[in-house]
Design a protein around this motif. Sequence first.
Motif, PDB file in Angstrom:
ATOM      1  N   LYS A  46       0.888  -1.247   0.181  1.00 51.98           N
ATOM      2  CA  LYS A  46      -0.057   0.076  -0.002  1.00 51.98           C
ATOM      3  C   LYS A  46       0.729   1.222   0.017  1.00 51.98           C
ATOM      4  O   LYS A  46       0.687   2.170  -0.682  1.00 51.98           O
ATOM      5  CB  LYS A  46      -1.067   0.010   1.295  1.00 51.98           C
ATOM      6  N   TYR A  47       2.048   1.277   0.982  1.00 46.37           N
ATOM      7  CA  TYR A  47       2.893   2.457   0.760  1.00 46.37           C
ATOM      8  C   TYR A  47       3.448   2.672  -0.512  1.00 46.37           C
ATOM      9  O   TYR A  47       3.679   3.964  -0.808  1.00 46.37           O
ATOM     10  CB  TYR A  47       3.954   2.108   1.965  1.00 46.37           C
ATOM     11  N   LYS A  52       1.140   4.068  -2.897  1.00 47.41           N
ATOM     12  CA  LYS A  52       0.673   5.361  -2.614  1.00 47.41           C
ATOM     13  C   LYS A  52       1.925   6.465  -2.998  1.00 47.41           C
ATOM     14  O   LYS A  52       1.656   7.331  -3.468  1.00 47.41           O
ATOM     15  CB  LYS A  52       0.893   5.713  -0.886  1.00 47.41           C
TER      16      LYS A  52
END
Length: 175
Positions: A13-14, A17
């Motif tokens: 997810k990081y 992002k």
Amino acid sequence: MILKGFKQNSTKKYISKLLDARKDFVANNKISSLAVLVNIDEYDDFESFIQFAKLINIAPNNLKIIAFTSNKKKDVDALNFCYNPKDFAWNGKVKHAELQEFIKTPFDALISYYQQDVLPLKVITAASKAKFKIGVLQTDNRLNDLIINTNFKQFDLFKTELIKYLNTFNKISNE
């Protein structure tokens, strides 16, 4: 095992992002500083990158090579720095100060020379402030601005193709 899965998902997810927030701006300047990110478990010939830097007129003090190994106990004598999975916290955050400095440095170009789908390598590539990112074919095309699709073990072919594209993009000086 479950915690490892949570850590991997939060790291993915990081990365997404970081990649979603990235601007697709490539500066028109010549390459005068070069960073190399290599998975030493796949490729350990640092000298080939040093020779490549000389070939495109990069001063030795403007070349930074860091290596990654998945083996936490392996002590590798890399040219500049070697890191491993223990240097990352949850959400892909980098714990090591030297690695954080590498990410923050706005190199003119970053070569991500790895093929395996290893999250820490992807985190560094995605988080890097390098102006122009170059890599070999990977699963996520958003990681690099230029992808050279060559046989990974044929560095000379990669080097030849890269120089051809850098000349086309007017990124290297032929002095």
